[in-house]
Design a protein around this motif. Structure first.
Motif, PDB file in Angstrom:
ATOM      1  N   ALA A  49       0.826  -1.365  -0.069  1.00  0.00           N
ATOM      2  CA  ALA A  49      -0.146   0.140  -0.103  1.00  0.00           C
ATOM      3  C   ALA A  49       0.929   1.250  -0.033  1.00  0.00           C
ATOM      4  CB  ALA A  49      -0.752   0.138   1.394  1.00  0.00           C
ATOM      5  N   ALA A  50       0.258   2.199  -0.626  1.00  0.00           N
ATOM      6  CA  ALA A  50       1.013   3.728  -0.559  1.00  0.00           C
ATOM      7  C   ALA A  50       0.378   4.582  -0.233  1.00  0.00           C
ATOM      8  CB  ALA A  50       1.712   3.925  -1.826  1.00  0.00           C
ATOM      9  N   ILE A  51       0.592   5.605   0.477  1.00  0.00           N
ATOM     10  CA  ILE A  51      -0.270   6.703   1.206  1.00  0.00           C
ATOM     11  C   ILE A  51       0.044   7.860   0.625  1.00  0.00           C
ATOM     12  CG2 ILE A  51      -0.676   7.813   3.295  1.00  0.00           C
ATOM     13  CD1 ILE A  51       0.282   4.183   3.291  1.00  0.00           C
ATOM     14  N   PRO A  52      -0.788   8.700  -0.122  1.00  0.00           N
ATOM     15  CA  PRO A  52      -0.599   9.906  -0.692  1.00  0.00           C
ATOM     16  C   PRO A  52      -0.235  11.153   0.285  1.00  0.00           C
ATOM     17  CG  PRO A  52      -2.777   9.105  -1.504  1.00  0.00           C
ATOM     18  CD  PRO A  52      -2.415   8.212  -0.199  1.00  0.00           C
ATOM     19  N   GLY A  53       0.562  11.834  -0.010  1.00  0.00           N
ATOM     20  CA  GLY A  53       1.050  13.012   0.631  1.00  0.00           C
ATOM     21  C   GLY A  53       1.799  12.623   1.901  1.00  0.00           C
ATOM     22  N   SER A  54       2.582  11.399   1.801  1.00  0.00           N
ATOM     23  CA  SER A  54       3.509  10.948   3.042  1.00  0.00           C
ATOM     24  C   SER A  54       5.041  10.773   2.285  1.00  0.00           C
ATOM     25  CB  SER A  54       2.874   9.553   3.246  1.00  0.00           C
ATOM     26  OG  SER A  54       1.605   9.423   3.842  1.00  0.00           O
ATOM     27  N   GLU A  55       5.461  11.970   1.641  1.00  0.00           N
ATOM     28  CA  GLU A  55       6.803  11.943   1.131  1.00  0.00           C
ATOM     29  C   GLU A  55       7.479  12.096   2.635  1.00  0.00           C
ATOM     30  OE1 GLU A  55       4.257  13.586   0.285  1.00  0.00           O
ATOM     31  OE2 GLU A  55       4.412  13.578  -1.912  1.00  0.00           O
ATOM     32  N   PRO A  56       8.928  11.446   2.596  1.00  0.00           N
ATOM     33  CA  PRO A  56       9.523  10.835   1.455  1.00  0.00           C
ATOM     34  C   PRO A  56       9.326   9.626   1.166  1.00  0.00           C
ATOM     35  CG  PRO A  56      10.926  10.855   3.292  1.00  0.00           C
ATOM     36  CD  PRO A  56       9.696  11.486   3.748  1.00  0.00           C
ATOM     37  N   PHE A  57       8.408   8.918   1.976  1.00  0.00           N
ATOM     38  CA  PHE A  57       8.052   7.330   1.899  1.00  0.00           C
ATOM     39  C   PHE A  57       7.304   7.109   0.575  1.00  0.00           C
ATOM     40  CE2 PHE A  57       8.137   7.805   6.628  1.00  0.00           C
ATOM     41  CZ  PHE A  57       9.319   7.121   6.894  1.00  0.00           C
ATOM     42  N   PHE A  58       6.075   7.766   0.492  1.00  0.00           N
ATOM     43  CA  PHE A  58       5.439   7.724  -0.868  1.00  0.00           C
ATOM     44  C   PHE A  58       5.035   9.151  -1.437  1.00  0.00           C
ATOM     45  CE2 PHE A  58       4.190   4.643   2.439  1.00  0.00           C
ATOM     46  CZ  PHE A  58       4.512   3.381   1.838  1.00  0.00           C
ATOM     47  N   HIS A  59       5.177   9.150  -2.924  1.00  0.00           N
ATOM     48  CA  HIS A  59       4.847  10.084  -3.443  1.00  0.00           C
ATOM     49  C   HIS A  59       3.936   9.686  -4.762  1.00  0.00           C
ATOM     50  CE1 HIS A  59       4.631  14.261  -5.503  1.00  0.00           C
ATOM     51  NE2 HIS A  59       5.129  13.672  -6.805  1.00  0.00           N
ATOM     52  N   GLY A  69       9.174   7.502  -4.196  1.00  0.00           N
ATOM     53  CA  GLY A  69       9.426   7.610  -3.083  1.00  0.00           C
ATOM     54  C   GLY A  69      10.259   6.446  -2.565  1.00  0.00           C
ATOM     55  N   ALA A  70      10.930   6.433  -1.193  1.00  0.00           N
ATOM     56  CA  ALA A  70      11.843   5.441  -0.896  1.00  0.00           C
ATOM     57  C   ALA A  70      11.285   4.304  -0.614  1.00  0.00           C
ATOM     58  CB  ALA A  70      12.154   6.048   0.726  1.00  0.00           C
ATOM     59  N   CYS A  71       9.933   4.104  -0.057  1.00  0.00           N
ATOM     60  CA  CYS A  71       9.308   2.799   0.030  1.00  0.00           C
ATOM     61  C   CYS A  71       8.975   2.380  -1.243  1.00  0.00           C
ATOM     62  CB  CYS A  71       8.104   3.083   1.041  1.00  0.00           C
ATOM     63  SG  CYS A  71       8.377   3.390   2.576  1.00  0.00           S
ATOM     64  N   VAL A  72       8.662   3.097  -2.220  1.00  0.00           N
ATOM     65  CA  VAL A  72       8.546   2.392  -3.715  1.00  0.00           C
ATOM     66  C   VAL A  72       9.706   1.791  -4.172  1.00  0.00           C
ATOM     67  CG1 VAL A  72       7.763   2.942  -5.942  1.00  0.00           C
ATOM     68  CG2 VAL A  72       6.529   4.073  -4.008  1.00  0.00           C
ATOM     69  N   ASP A  73      10.592   2.664  -4.103  1.00  0.00           N
ATOM     70  CA  ASP A  73      12.185   1.992  -4.347  1.00  0.00           C
ATOM     71  C   ASP A  73      12.280   0.757  -3.702  1.00  0.00           C
ATOM     72  OD1 ASP A  73      12.875   3.829  -6.322  1.00  0.00           O
ATOM     73  OD2 ASP A  73      13.851   5.000  -4.703  1.00  0.00           O
ATOM     74  N   MET A  74      11.994   0.464  -2.270  1.00  0.00           N
ATOM     75  CA  MET A  74      12.061  -0.717  -1.519  1.00  0.00           C
ATOM     76  C   MET A  74      11.277  -1.880  -2.115  1.00  0.00           C
ATOM     77  SD  MET A  74      12.312   0.781   2.437  1.00  0.00           S
ATOM     78  CE  MET A  74      13.062   2.264   2.772  1.00  0.00           C
ATOM     79  N   LEU A 265      13.994  12.314  -0.161  1.00  0.00           N
ATOM     80  CA  LEU A 265      14.362  13.546   0.536  1.00  0.00           C
ATOM     81  C   LEU A 265      14.794  14.607  -0.549  1.00  0.00           C
ATOM     82  CD1 LEU A 265      16.047  12.417   3.798  1.00  0.00           C
ATOM     83  CD2 LEU A 265      13.767  13.514   3.552  1.00  0.00           C
ATOM     84  N   ARG A 266      15.795  14.468  -1.257  1.00  0.00           N
ATOM     85  CA  ARG A 266      16.138  15.526  -2.090  1.00  0.00           C
ATOM     86  C   ARG A 266      14.957  15.718  -2.978  1.00  0.00           C
ATOM     87  NH1 ARG A 266      21.075  12.034  -1.839  1.00  0.00           N
ATOM     88  NH2 ARG A 266      22.855  13.258  -0.430  1.00  0.00           N
ATOM     89  N   ALA A 267      14.412  14.792  -3.297  1.00  0.00           N
ATOM     90  CA  ALA A 267      13.359  14.991  -4.569  1.00  0.00           C
ATOM     91  C   ALA A 267      12.141  15.905  -4.077  1.00  0.00           C
ATOM     92  CB  ALA A 267      12.689  13.596  -5.170  1.00  0.00           C
ATOM     93  N   SER A 268      12.251  16.059  -2.656  1.00  0.00           N
ATOM     94  CA  SER A 268      11.252  16.904  -1.764  1.00  0.00           C
ATOM     95  C   SER A 268      11.723  18.093  -1.420  1.00  0.00           C
ATOM     96  CB  SER A 268      10.586  16.170  -0.785  1.00  0.00           C
ATOM     97  OG  SER A 268       9.779  15.050  -1.155  1.00  0.00           O
ATOM     98  N   ASN A 269      13.005  18.499  -2.093  1.00  0.00           N
ATOM     99  CA  ASN A 269      13.780  19.712  -1.540  1.00  0.00           C
ATOM    100  C   ASN A 269      14.316  19.693  -0.249  1.00  0.00           C
ATOM    101  OD1 ASN A 269      13.602  20.968  -4.456  1.00  0.00           O
ATOM    102  ND2 ASN A 269      11.289  21.208  -3.628  1.00  0.00           N
ATOM    103  N   VAL A 270      14.599  18.362   0.462  1.00  0.00           N
ATOM    104  CA  VAL A 270      15.198  18.586   1.707  1.00  0.00           C
ATOM    105  C   VAL A 270      16.633  17.937   1.626  1.00  0.00           C
ATOM    106  CG1 VAL A 270      14.879  17.337   3.891  1.00  0.00           C
ATOM    107  CG2 VAL A 270      13.156  17.974   2.742  1.00  0.00           C
ATOM    108  N   ASP A 271      17.487  18.813   2.038  1.00  0.00           N
ATOM    109  CA  ASP A 271      18.597  18.440   2.194  1.00  0.00           C
ATOM    110  C   ASP A 271      19.006  17.476   3.466  1.00  0.00           C
ATOM    111  OD1 ASP A 271      21.673  18.029   2.496  1.00  0.00           O
ATOM    112  OD2 ASP A 271      21.938  20.250   2.918  1.00  0.00           O
TER     113      ASP A 271
END
Length: 281
Positions: A49-59, A69-74, A265-271
């Motif tokens: 399952a993926a949850i909208p609006g839960s970056e960086p896990f899901f986008h 997102g990270a969990c999608v790569d996983m 995280l970088r895809a969401s503009n977070v260093d």
């Protein structure tokens, strides 16, 4: 009077019935012995399952409908290791445990292993050592968690999540503002319906990066770490959970989980360097 021939017929019929029954039991046991891995391979897909609006896990790509997102790569990497195709189903944090129980999904990433959840599903070893943080409205002084544990402080969080569980346990005297998603929690803060938002730091960092003016990102003291794991259904066959743990151990030790998290995280503009110390991927 029962003849010898009739008696022999009865025995023969009984033997057929017994054989049929035993074969049915044997088939059921064989299916059970096959276990989760065989079922996933037979289906040719690994569902999560993926949850909208839960970056960086899901986008979720609003225009194309695809997921990243990270969990999608996983899940993509794990599906490749199993030789199957990943399948992503849109859901909510609050329904993820039930989705595992009912067989709607095979695995759920980024779940917090609460004791209540552990009575219903199984959890992997540690995937991410997260921490709870706060996005507080401008002018609200937050140094400790006790600063928020007051009736006049309205705390927003997404229902059914680890944020929900933490707020109700750690801040019992605050005024809770329960909403559907992490994004909705930020919207409640923006609209003045909440004084602050409680989220784990990797999600809060993304939300704050989108709109720094919404408030101040704070790590209240004492630091409360939040373990994040992978959830799977309860099964008499331990091999799938063993596989998940081995997959996790390999990818964490090789630094691959960290790569997936930093990429998202970088895809969401977070260093990633801006995150507080103590996080483990």
């Amino acid at each position: 009077m029962t003849t010898r021939r009739a008696f022999a017929s009865v025995l023969a019929l009984s033997g057929v019935a017994a054989a049929t029954s035993l074969s049915g039991i044997g088939l059921a046991r064989a299916q059970e012995a096959g276990g989760t891995i065989e079922r996933i391979k037979a289906a040719g897909r690994l569902r999560t399952a993926a949850i909208p609006g839960s970056e960086p896990f899901f986008h979720k790509d609003i225009l194309g409908g695809g997921w990243s997102g990270a969990c999608v790569d996983m899940v993509k990497d794990m599906a490749a290791a199993l030789g199957v195709t990943p399948e992503i189903i849109e859901a909510e944090w609050g329904t993820s445990v039930m989705d595992l129980q009912t067989g709607k999904i095979d695995i759920m990433f980024a779940l917090s292993p609460t004791p209540a959840r552990a009575l219903q599903i199984q959890f992997s070893d540690l995937a991410i050592n997260n921490a709870f943080t706060v996005i507080a409205k401008k002018g609200l002084s937050v140094a400790t968690w006790d600063d928020l544990d007051k009736p006049e402080i309205r705390v927003a969080f997404d229902t059914g999540s680890s944020h929900d569980i933490f707020v109700r346990r750690r801040l019992p005297h605050c005024t809770p503002v329960a909403v559907q998603s992490p994004t909705d929690a930020i919207m409640a803060l923006q609209a003045g319906r909440a004084d602050c938002v409680v989220q784990v730091v990797v999600i809060a960092a993304v939300m704050h990066a989108r709109n720094p003016a919404v408030g101040d990102l704070v790590l209240p003291q004492p630091v409360v770490h939040q373990p994040t794991c992978i959830g799977v259904p309860v099964s008499p066959d331990p091999r799938f959970l063993t596989f998940v743990n081995n997959w996790l151990l390999y990818n964490r030790s090789e630094g691959i989980v960290q790569e997936w998290m930093f990429k998202a995280l970088r895809a969401s503009n977070v260093d990633p360097a801006s995150l507080p110390p103590g996080l483990e991927f």
